[in-house]
Motif scaffolding. Structure first.
Motif, short mmCIF file in Angstrom:
data_model
loop_
_atom_site.label_atom_id
_atom_site.label_comp_id
_atom_site.label_asym_id
_atom_site.label_seq_id
_atom_site.Cartn_x
_atom_site.Cartn_y
_atom_site.Cartn_z
N THR A 75 1.04 -1.16 0.01
CA THR A 75 -0.12 0.13 0.00
C THR A 75 0.82 1.22 0.04
O THR A 75 0.57 2.23 -0.46
CB THR A 75 -0.88 0.08 1.40
OG1 THR A 75 -0.09 -0.13 2.40
CG2 THR A 75 -1.94 -1.15 1.18
N GLY A 76 2.09 1.05 0.36
CA GLY A 76 3.14 2.41 0.45
C GLY A 76 3.90 2.36 -0.59
O GLY A 76 5.02 3.20 -0.48
N GLY A 77 3.93 1.68 -1.76
CA GLY A 77 4.70 1.61 -2.78
C GLY A 77 5.52 0.36 -3.01
O GLY A 77 4.88 -0.72 -3.22
N PHE A 78 6.62 0.19 -3.18
CA PHE A 78 7.24 -0.83 -3.52
C PHE A 78 7.21 -1.75 -2.26
O PHE A 78 7.10 -1.63 -1.12
CB PHE A 78 8.76 -0.62 -3.76
CG PHE A 78 9.04 -0.54 -4.98
CD1 PHE A 78 9.14 -1.49 -6.00
CD2 PHE A 78 9.52 0.84 -5.86
CE1 PHE A 78 9.17 -1.35 -7.29
CE2 PHE A 78 9.73 1.00 -7.02
CZ PHE A 78 9.63 -0.07 -7.96
N ALA A 79 7.75 -3.15 -2.52
CA ALA A 79 7.49 -4.05 -1.86
C ALA A 79 8.74 -4.07 -0.64
O ALA A 79 9.56 -3.61 -0.96
CB ALA A 79 7.92 -5.48 -2.74
N THR A 80 8.61 -4.75 0.42
CA THR A 80 9.44 -4.61 1.52
C THR A 80 9.95 -6.22 1.73
O THR A 80 9.05 -7.05 1.22
CB THR A 80 9.05 -4.31 2.98
OG1 THR A 80 8.02 -5.33 3.23
CG2 THR A 80 8.36 -2.86 2.88
N SER A 81 10.92 -6.40 2.24
CA SER A 81 11.51 -7.70 2.45
C SER A 81 10.45 -8.78 3.37
O SER A 81 10.11 -9.80 2.72
CB SER A 81 12.75 -7.80 3.33
OG SER A 81 13.77 -7.17 2.73
N ASP A 82 9.69 -8.18 4.17
CA ASP A 82 8.77 -8.95 4.83
C ASP A 82 7.55 -9.46 3.92
O ASP A 82 6.94 -10.42 3.88
CB ASP A 82 8.05 -8.08 5.98
CG ASP A 82 9.07 -7.96 7.15
OD1 ASP A 82 9.97 -9.11 7.24
OD2 ASP A 82 9.09 -7.28 8.11
N GLU A 83 7.23 -8.32 2.91
CA GLU A 83 6.10 -8.47 1.99
C GLU A 83 6.39 -9.66 0.90
O GLU A 83 5.87 -10.43 0.76
CB GLU A 83 5.62 -7.20 1.40
CG GLU A 83 4.91 -6.29 2.58
CD GLU A 83 4.62 -4.85 1.85
OE1 GLU A 83 3.70 -4.29 2.31
OE2 GLU A 83 5.57 -4.46 1.16
N ALA A 84 7.52 -9.53 0.66
CA ALA A 84 8.10 -10.54 -0.30
C ALA A 84 8.21 -11.95 0.24
O ALA A 84 7.89 -12.95 -0.34
CB ALA A 84 9.90 -10.06 -0.69
N ILE A 85 8.67 -12.10 1.52
CA ILE A 85 8.54 -13.27 2.18
C ILE A 85 6.84 -13.60 2.16
O ILE A 85 6.79 -14.81 1.92
CB ILE A 85 9.14 -13.42 3.58
CG1 ILE A 85 10.53 -13.03 3.56
CG2 ILE A 85 8.76 -14.57 4.25
CD1 ILE A 85 11.17 -12.81 4.77
N GLN A 86 6.13 -12.94 2.52
CA GLN A 86 4.90 -13.32 2.64
C GLN A 86 4.16 -13.63 1.45
O GLN A 86 3.40 -14.48 1.19
CB GLN A 86 3.86 -11.99 3.06
CG GLN A 86 2.35 -12.20 3.46
CD GLN A 86 1.76 -11.22 4.09
OE1 GLN A 86 2.14 -10.09 4.37
NE2 GLN A 86 0.58 -11.42 4.31
N ILE A 87 4.58 -13.11 0.01
CA ILE A 87 4.20 -13.42 -1.09
C ILE A 87 4.46 -14.64 -1.35
O ILE A 87 4.06 -15.55 -2.09
CB ILE A 87 4.55 -12.44 -2.21
CG1 ILE A 87 4.02 -11.24 -2.19
CG2 ILE A 87 4.71 -12.92 -3.65
CD1 ILE A 87 2.45 -11.35 -2.50
N GLY A 88 6.01 -14.87 -1.18
CA GLY A 88 6.66 -15.95 -1.18
C GLY A 88 5.88 -17.39 -0.42
O GLY A 88 5.79 -18.57 -1.21
N GLN A 89 5.56 -17.05 0.47
CA GLN A 89 4.67 -18.13 1.37
C GLN A 89 3.47 -18.35 0.86
O GLN A 89 2.83 -19.66 0.65
CB GLN A 89 4.56 -17.76 3.01
CG GLN A 89 5.88 -17.82 3.63
CD GLN A 89 5.71 -17.41 4.92
OE1 GLN A 89 4.88 -16.54 5.21
NE2 GLN A 89 6.87 -17.42 5.80
#
Length: 124
Positions: A75-89
């Motif tokens: 929601t705030g623009g680019f992905a963060t590391s935590d969001e990338a992990i969440q997407i990965g899971q």
């Protein structure tokens, strides 16, 4: 264009993932919301190039976008590391690539993550 450089990087990266788990293809999640014109065409080209690569499986962009919307990610623009992990899971993805159009330009900004560990692989 930055995305084409990233395609080359990702194609090279395939070999390291294949060596880690040769029995299964590496799953790549591409996300490029609100792209049009040349950036959209470049992302489509990246998707085509990656999906012909042995040892890689490119996830459907519509499915990736749906998960992002449902989970209210980025929601705030680019992905963060935590969001990338969440997407990965959520998608069982190994690599996550987020592409955004640069305001007022025909170029894009790209960030790629190891979606299992949250390590930023590229940021252009």
């Amino acid at each position: 264009m930055r995305l084409m450089l990233l395609i080359t990087f990702l194609l090279g990266l395939t070999n390291s993932w294949a060596g880690e788990n040769a029995a299964q293809p590496s799953k790549v999640a591409l996300l490029g919301p609100d792209l049009s014109g040349r950036p959209a065409a470049a992302l489509a080209l990246a998707e085509a190039a990656l999906s012909t690569r042995d040892g890689m499986e490119v996830l459907e962009r519509a499915a990736v976008a749906s998960v992002v919307r449902e989970q209210k990610l980025f929601t705030g623009g680019f992905a963060t590391s935590d969001e990338a992990i969440q997407i990965g899971q959520l998608l069982s993805a190994d690599i996550f690539v987020h592409v955004e159009a640069m305001p007022g330009e025909e170029s894009v900004a790209v960030v790629a993550f190891d979606a299992r560990r949250g390590v930023r692989l590229a940021d252009e």
